[in-house]
Scaffold this active site. Sequence first.
Site, PDB file in Angstrom:
ATOM      1  N   GLY A  43       4.351 -15.789   5.933  1.00  0.00           N
ATOM      2  CA  GLY A  43       3.649 -15.437   7.165  1.00  0.00           C
ATOM      3  C   GLY A  43       4.599 -15.213   8.334  1.00  0.00           C
ATOM      4  N   THR A  44       4.055 -14.586   9.386  1.00  0.00           N
ATOM      5  CA  THR A  44       4.882 -14.236  10.548  1.00  0.00           C
ATOM      6  C   THR A  44       5.429 -15.488  11.248  1.00  0.00           C
ATOM      7  OG1 THR A  44       2.811 -14.030  11.800  1.00  0.00           O
ATOM      8  CG2 THR A  44       3.819 -11.995  11.042  1.00  0.00           C
ATOM      9  N   ALA A  83      38.175  47.526  -5.239  1.00  0.00           N
ATOM     10  CA  ALA A  83      36.821  47.095  -5.626  1.00  0.00           C
ATOM     11  C   ALA A  83      36.787  46.813  -7.119  1.00  0.00           C
ATOM     12  CB  ALA A  83      35.818  48.178  -5.269  1.00  0.00           C
ATOM     13  N   TYR A 100      29.851  34.496  -3.218  1.00  0.00           N
ATOM     14  CA  TYR A 100      30.002  33.054  -3.326  1.00  0.00           C
ATOM     15  C   TYR A 100      31.432  32.701  -2.924  1.00  0.00           C
ATOM     16  CZ  TYR A 100      30.859  28.390  -4.922  1.00  0.00           C
ATOM     17  OH  TYR A 100      31.227  27.072  -4.940  1.00  0.00           O
ATOM     18  N   ARG A 148       0.792  -1.233   0.000  1.00  0.00           N
ATOM     19  CA  ARG A 148       0.000   0.000   0.000  1.00  0.00           C
ATOM     20  C   ARG A 148       0.829   1.289   0.000  1.00  0.00           C
ATOM     21  NH1 ARG A 148      -3.748  -1.402   4.882  1.00  0.00           N
ATOM     22  NH2 ARG A 148      -2.269  -3.098   5.132  1.00  0.00           N
ATOM     23  N   ARG A 154      27.322  24.763   2.887  1.00  0.00           N
ATOM     24  CA  ARG A 154      27.269  23.310   2.638  1.00  0.00           C
ATOM     25  C   ARG A 154      28.647  22.662   2.532  1.00  0.00           C
ATOM     26  NH1 ARG A 154      27.395  22.763  -3.254  1.00  0.00           N
ATOM     27  NH2 ARG A 154      27.639  24.836  -4.117  1.00  0.00           N
ATOM     28  N   GLU A 178      -7.212 -13.973  13.624  1.00  0.00           N
ATOM     29  CA  GLU A 178      -6.983 -12.893  12.672  1.00  0.00           C
ATOM     30  C   GLU A 178      -8.314 -12.344  12.167  1.00  0.00           C
ATOM     31  OE1 GLU A 178      -3.953 -11.467  12.038  1.00  0.00           O
ATOM     32  OE2 GLU A 178      -3.529 -12.788  13.729  1.00  0.00           O
ATOM     33  N   SER A 216      34.827  45.374  -2.627  1.00  0.00           N
ATOM     34  CA  SER A 216      33.552  44.890  -3.157  1.00  0.00           C
ATOM     35  C   SER A 216      33.719  44.424  -4.593  1.00  0.00           C
ATOM     36  CB  SER A 216      32.514  46.013  -3.132  1.00  0.00           C
ATOM     37  OG  SER A 216      32.194  46.299  -1.800  1.00  0.00           O
TER      38      SER A 216
HETATM   39  C1  UD1 Z   1      -0.095  -9.146  12.659  1.00  0.00           C
HETATM   40  C2  UD1 Z   1      -0.710 -10.211  13.567  1.00  0.00           C
HETATM   41  C3  UD1 Z   1      -1.986  -9.679  14.195  1.00  0.00           C
HETATM   42  C4  UD1 Z   1      -1.720  -8.384  14.921  1.00  0.00           C
HETATM   43  C5  UD1 Z   1      -1.029  -7.373  14.002  1.00  0.00           C
HETATM   44  C6  UD1 Z   1      -0.582  -6.174  14.789  1.00  0.00           C
HETATM   45  C7  UD1 Z   1      -0.099 -12.307  12.448  1.00  0.00           C
HETATM   46  C8  UD1 Z   1      -0.597 -13.419  11.621  1.00  0.00           C
HETATM   47  N1  UD1 Z   1      -1.000 -11.365  12.760  1.00  0.00           N
HETATM   48  O1  UD1 Z   1      -1.016  -8.939  11.603  1.00  0.00           O
HETATM   49  O2  UD1 Z   1      -2.513 -10.626  15.089  1.00  0.00           O
HETATM   50  O3  UD1 Z   1      -2.924  -7.834  15.419  1.00  0.00           O
HETATM   51  O4  UD1 Z   1       0.141  -7.970  13.413  1.00  0.00           O
HETATM   52  O5  UD1 Z   1      -0.076  -5.184  13.955  1.00  0.00           O
HETATM   53  O6  UD1 Z   1       1.033 -12.283  12.823  1.00  0.00           O
HETATM   54  N2  UD1 Z   1       6.405 -10.295   8.030  1.00  0.00           N
HETATM   55  C9  UD1 Z   1       7.528 -10.992   7.672  1.00  0.00           C
HETATM   56  N3  UD1 Z   1       7.390 -12.112   6.942  1.00  0.00           N
HETATM   57  C10 UD1 Z   1       6.204 -12.611   6.551  1.00  0.00           C
HETATM   58  C11 UD1 Z   1       5.051 -11.903   6.934  1.00  0.00           C
HETATM   59  C12 UD1 Z   1       5.167 -10.741   7.690  1.00  0.00           C
HETATM   60  O7  UD1 Z   1       8.636 -10.575   7.993  1.00  0.00           O
HETATM   61  O8  UD1 Z   1       6.169 -13.655   5.893  1.00  0.00           O
HETATM   62  C13 UD1 Z   1       6.541  -9.063   8.828  1.00  0.00           C
HETATM   63  C14 UD1 Z   1       5.963  -7.846   8.128  1.00  0.00           C
HETATM   64  O9  UD1 Z   1       6.962  -7.177   7.378  1.00  0.00           O
HETATM   65  C15 UD1 Z   1       5.481  -6.996   9.306  1.00  0.00           C
HETATM   66  C16 UD1 Z   1       5.168  -8.015  10.401  1.00  0.00           C
HETATM   67  O10 UD1 Z   1       5.793  -9.225  10.018  1.00  0.00           O
HETATM   68  O11 UD1 Z   1       6.510  -6.148   9.791  1.00  0.00           O
HETATM   69  C17 UD1 Z   1       3.671  -8.231  10.578  1.00  0.00           C
HETATM   70  O12 UD1 Z   1       3.140  -8.796   9.390  1.00  0.00           O
HETATM   71  P1  UD1 Z   1       1.769  -8.316   8.753  1.00  0.00           P
HETATM   72  O13 UD1 Z   1       1.528  -9.105   7.531  1.00  0.00           O
HETATM   73  O14 UD1 Z   1       1.756  -6.844   8.645  1.00  0.00           O
HETATM   74  O15 UD1 Z   1       0.747  -8.823   9.873  1.00  0.00           O
HETATM   75  P2  UD1 Z   1      -0.636  -8.180  10.227  1.00  0.00           P
HETATM   76  O16 UD1 Z   1      -1.638  -8.572   9.222  1.00  0.00           O
HETATM   77  O17 UD1 Z   1      -0.469  -6.729  10.494  1.00  0.00           O
END
Ligand code: UD1
Length: 466
Positions: A85-86, A428, A371, A20, A338, A159, A410
């Site tokens: 995913g996280t 000058a 300058y 986004r 600068r 989630e 000057s």
């Molecule tokens: C996550 C939590 C959610 C919480 C929210 C708070 C999970 C599944 N959900 O959701 O419960 O309320 O944060 O802000 O964790 N990232 C990685 N690798 C990945 C995916 C994500 O490094 O594969 C990083 C992202 O860059 C980000 C962070 O993990 O900094 C969180 O990931 P994001 O996808 O933004 O999770 P949310 O949907 O915000």
Amino acid sequence: MESGKNNFCVLILAAGKGTRMHSEKPKVLQNILEEPILFYPIEAVLGAGFRHVSAVVGYAGEQVAGWLQNSYPDVETIWQREQLGTGHAVKIAADWWKRYDHVLILPGDTPLITSDTLRSLMERHVENNNQCTFLSFDIPDPEGYGRVIRDGLSVRIVEHKDATAEERKCREVNSGMYVFSSSALASVIDDLGCENHQKEYYLPDAIPLIHKAGGRVEAFKASSHTEFHGVNDPIQMAESAECLRTRILNEAMRKGLKCMDPRSTWIGPEVVIGEDVTIEPNVQIWGKSEVGNCARIGSFSVLRGAKIGNGAALAGSVRIQDSVIGDHVTVGPFVFIRENTVLAEHVHVGRFVEIKKSVVGKSSKIPHLSYIGDTEIGTGTNIGAGTITCNYDGVKKNKTKIGSNCFIGSDTMLVAPVELEDNAVTGAGSVITQDVPEGALAVARARQRNIEGWHSRKQKNEGGKD
Ligand code: UD1
Ligand code: CA
């Protein structure tokens, strides 16, 4: 507590893309107050006393790793090639965090988090002997967050996209910041599944697994939600910038800064402000700038990597980049300084002057319209209005050297390379192309000729018309 902290490590999740933002630049490197978003959680973590820190990088990971290497060489990078995913991000880093007793995990896109909050999370975890402690908070509009569903002693996180209508009504949400005991996390991390709406491995799913295995899990509720504000788009970026800006200004004002208009003053997080400084409206100070005691910064001035001495006064519209302004120097208005320029104490730089890569000695003056580039000026020298150092010959930049107690008339053009020794004077309007010895007057201009009766003869030739 110090030895406790050494048993702690911190994993910052920063592999996500940040779609986004609509930018080639990865989200965590987008700037807030001229520092990347990732700067803020790292500073909060280091400020809380943690020493073993890693960041998981993935999307545009070379850029993120490059910035980390430069700015925080002690922060390790761990690659997550595919962002599944996280939970997956934490799993691929397991070999690293398993070396410590506890791991603090936080997202890289929450710049408002403070050291105090992270410290209390860690302390809570240790005091209560938990296997998992995570920060939750109440928010009026919980859209998008994982909901904290408490069921007796057990806690789980659902989630937003997976939640039922009933669960979505819950206003207590997950902050994404957790402390796990490494052994408890290690025993469940391989069991995370991805049977959910996003087909991702969710870190929060580790929580009920730890609980089921008999571990103590606690949702530690924070009193305010501001610190957990994530940055996902440019609007949230501006909102976070506004919070940080106010936080920085309030802290400086509590220490004595006189900020005439906090609404229009921007000070970066790395700036150091001395005692009893006054800042006029519409000022920006960025980077590792330092402002000395009792200095005054005039309206519309922009400082970046500037060191301003004690008692220095910048009038309005002064731009200073990567330069040092000595004690009691006066500058401006309408001045641009600068590239490693150094002004010694009591120098005066007046209106409409540009100075680049030059050193100006104590009490010298450049009062108007000049300058000065690639130049060294001694002490007590006066540079007349309109003086120009002609430093560029079309191929390279050449040096000008002006001694002490010189008087430059000057509109002198100093064609570099050229040297004027101490006590030299120029007439000058001179174009100086040769060195000037100690104490000499150099005049290099056409002699004036007065042609008598010119006006009346001209009128006659033109038929008496005026
Ligand atoms: C996550 C939590 C959610 C919480 C929210 C708070 C999970 C599944 N959900 O959701 O419960 O309320 O944060 O802000 O964790 N990232 C990685 N690798 C990945 C995916 C994500 O490094 O594969 C990083 C992202 O860059 C980000 C962070 O993990 O900094 C969180 O990931 P994001 O996808 O933004 O999770 P949310 O949907 O915000
Ligand atoms: Ca997020």
